[in-house]
Design a protein around this motif. Structure first.
Motif, PDB file in Angstrom:
ATOM      1  N   UNK A 174      -0.263  -1.929  -3.132  1.00  0.00           N
ATOM      2  CA  UNK A 174       0.652  -2.820  -3.229  1.00  0.00           C
ATOM      3  C   UNK A 174       1.678  -2.315  -4.638  1.00  0.00           C
ATOM      4  N   UNK A 175       1.027  -1.808  -5.787  1.00  0.00           N
ATOM      5  CA  UNK A 175       1.818  -1.585  -6.793  1.00  0.00           C
ATOM      6  C   UNK A 175       2.559  -0.148  -6.479  1.00  0.00           C
ATOM      7  N   UNK A 176       1.829   0.696  -5.693  1.00  0.00           N
ATOM      8  CA  UNK A 176       2.414   2.104  -5.238  1.00  0.00           C
ATOM      9  C   UNK A 176       3.537   1.722  -4.147  1.00  0.00           C
ATOM     10  N   UNK A 177       3.463   0.809  -3.467  1.00  0.00           N
ATOM     11  CA  UNK A 177       4.404   0.482  -1.965  1.00  0.00           C
ATOM     12  C   UNK A 177       5.736  -0.156  -3.101  1.00  0.00           C
ATOM     13  N   UNK A 178       5.529  -0.977  -3.912  1.00  0.00           N
ATOM     14  CA  UNK A 178       6.559  -1.375  -4.782  1.00  0.00           C
ATOM     15  C   UNK A 178       7.136  -0.610  -5.918  1.00  0.00           C
ATOM     16  N   UNK A 179       6.421   0.532  -6.133  1.00  0.00           N
ATOM     17  CA  UNK A 179       6.746   1.379  -7.227  1.00  0.00           C
ATOM     18  C   UNK A 179       6.716   0.900  -8.494  1.00  0.00           C
ATOM     19  N   UNK A 180       5.694   0.149  -8.658  1.00  0.00           N
ATOM     20  CA  UNK A 180       5.535  -0.680  -9.951  1.00  0.00           C
ATOM     21  C   UNK A 180       4.267  -0.238 -10.716  1.00  0.00           C
ATOM     22  N   UNK A 181       4.281  -0.386 -11.828  1.00  0.00           N
ATOM     23  CA  UNK A 181       3.251   0.220 -12.769  1.00  0.00           C
ATOM     24  C   UNK A 181       2.249  -0.888 -13.034  1.00  0.00           C
ATOM     25  N   UNK A 182       2.602  -2.151 -12.933  1.00  0.00           N
ATOM     26  CA  UNK A 182       1.779  -3.486 -13.196  1.00  0.00           C
ATOM     27  C   UNK A 182       2.016  -4.789 -12.057  1.00  0.00           C
ATOM     28  N   UNK A 183       1.228  -5.494 -12.156  1.00  0.00           N
ATOM     29  CA  UNK A 183       1.524  -6.559 -11.180  1.00  0.00           C
ATOM     30  C   UNK A 183       2.782  -7.456 -11.766  1.00  0.00           C
ATOM     31  N   UNK A 184       2.827  -7.501 -13.024  1.00  0.00           N
ATOM     32  CA  UNK A 184       3.651  -8.147 -13.907  1.00  0.00           C
ATOM     33  C   UNK A 184       5.378  -7.547 -13.406  1.00  0.00           C
ATOM     34  N   UNK A 185       5.388  -6.291 -12.833  1.00  0.00           N
ATOM     35  CA  UNK A 185       6.606  -5.774 -12.668  1.00  0.00           C
ATOM     36  C   UNK A 185       6.964  -6.007 -11.304  1.00  0.00           C
ATOM     37  N   UNK A 186       5.987  -6.565 -10.467  1.00  0.00           N
ATOM     38  CA  UNK A 186       6.396  -6.635  -8.811  1.00  0.00           C
ATOM     39  C   UNK A 186       7.618  -7.523  -8.667  1.00  0.00           C
ATOM     40  N   UNK A 187       7.613  -8.736  -9.462  1.00  0.00           N
ATOM     41  CA  UNK A 187       8.807  -9.740  -8.911  1.00  0.00           C
ATOM     42  C   UNK A 187      10.098  -8.910  -9.112  1.00  0.00           C
ATOM     43  N   UNK A 188      10.972  -9.008  -8.409  1.00  0.00           N
ATOM     44  CA  UNK A 188      12.285  -8.498  -8.264  1.00  0.00           C
ATOM     45  C   UNK A 188      12.259  -6.882  -7.706  1.00  0.00           C
ATOM     46  N   UNK A 189      11.335  -6.529  -7.402  1.00  0.00           N
ATOM     47  CA  UNK A 189      11.261  -5.088  -6.969  1.00  0.00           C
ATOM     48  C   UNK A 189      11.469  -4.891  -5.308  1.00  0.00           C
ATOM     49  N   UNK A 190      12.197  -4.073  -5.155  1.00  0.00           N
ATOM     50  CA  UNK A 190      12.509  -4.016  -3.528  1.00  0.00           C
ATOM     51  C   UNK A 190      11.495  -3.167  -3.038  1.00  0.00           C
ATOM     52  N   UNK A 191      11.290  -3.382  -1.603  1.00  0.00           N
ATOM     53  CA  UNK A 191      10.417  -2.631  -0.765  1.00  0.00           C
ATOM     54  C   UNK A 191      10.724  -2.699   0.477  1.00  0.00           C
ATOM     55  N   UNK A 192       9.943  -1.899   1.542  1.00  0.00           N
ATOM     56  CA  UNK A 192      10.424  -2.241   2.932  1.00  0.00           C
ATOM     57  C   UNK A 192       9.121  -3.131   3.361  1.00  0.00           C
ATOM     58  N   UNK A 193       9.422  -3.927   4.258  1.00  0.00           N
ATOM     59  CA  UNK A 193       8.266  -4.824   4.943  1.00  0.00           C
ATOM     60  C   UNK A 193       8.247  -4.415   6.231  1.00  0.00           C
ATOM     61  N   UNK A 194       6.697  -4.071   6.760  1.00  0.00           N
ATOM     62  CA  UNK A 194       6.587  -3.461   7.983  1.00  0.00           C
ATOM     63  C   UNK A 194       6.290  -4.623   8.865  1.00  0.00           C
ATOM     64  N   UNK A 195       6.660  -4.306  10.162  1.00  0.00           N
ATOM     65  CA  UNK A 195       6.726  -5.426  11.397  1.00  0.00           C
ATOM     66  C   UNK A 195       6.500  -4.614  12.661  1.00  0.00           C
ATOM     67  N   UNK A 196       5.461  -5.219  13.571  1.00  0.00           N
ATOM     68  CA  UNK A 196       5.610  -4.433  14.799  1.00  0.00           C
ATOM     69  C   UNK A 196       6.946  -4.793  15.562  1.00  0.00           C
TER      70      UNK A 196
END
Length: 133
Positions: free
Chosen positions: A79-101
């Protein structure tokens, strides 16, 4: 409905990749299920919302307690790698891609996450299968 902006192919499977921003995080003990979970709530560009986190990250041991697992830690790291974050606290506000079928289907299920440039793809079922056979 959410419209895909790109397709990501991972291990021979094509996923509709929808941009999103992490709006909510939770890492901890889920008292209702008596298990440890890592959950994300992701805002989507059409005003929709996607939730992740139905995977148990610990295991029960004698006495009703639980203990962490390598699977759970690896799940969090992806999860951290997908969001390009170094800590759980950095996740909020991060952009990423959500994968769907199928990103245009109602009641769609999030199948994974990816970095916005596609350089790290995390497919939940593939991860679980890798660890659990």
């Amino acid at each position: 409905m959410t419209t895909s902006t790109q397709t990501i192919i991972h291990n021979g499977t094509a996923y509709d990749a929808v941009p999103g921003t992490i709006a909510r995080t939770r890492l901890g003990f889920h008292s209702h299920h008596l298990r440890t979970v890592a959950e994300l709530g992701v805002s989507l560009p059409d005003g929709g919302f996607a939730n992740t986190g139905d995977y148990v990250l610990d295991q029960a041991v004698d006495g009703g307690e639980s203990e962490g697992t390598a699977y759970g830690l690896d799940y969090i790291l992806h999860i951290l790698r997908a969001a390009n974050a170094e800590s759980w606290e950095e996740l909020k506000g991060r952009d990423l891609l959500v994968l769907f079928a199928d990103a245009d289907a109602w009641g769609r299920q999030v199948l994974g996450l990816a970095r916005t440039d596609g350089s790290h793809v995390f497919v939940f079922a593939g991860h679980s299968k890798h660890w659990n056979g």
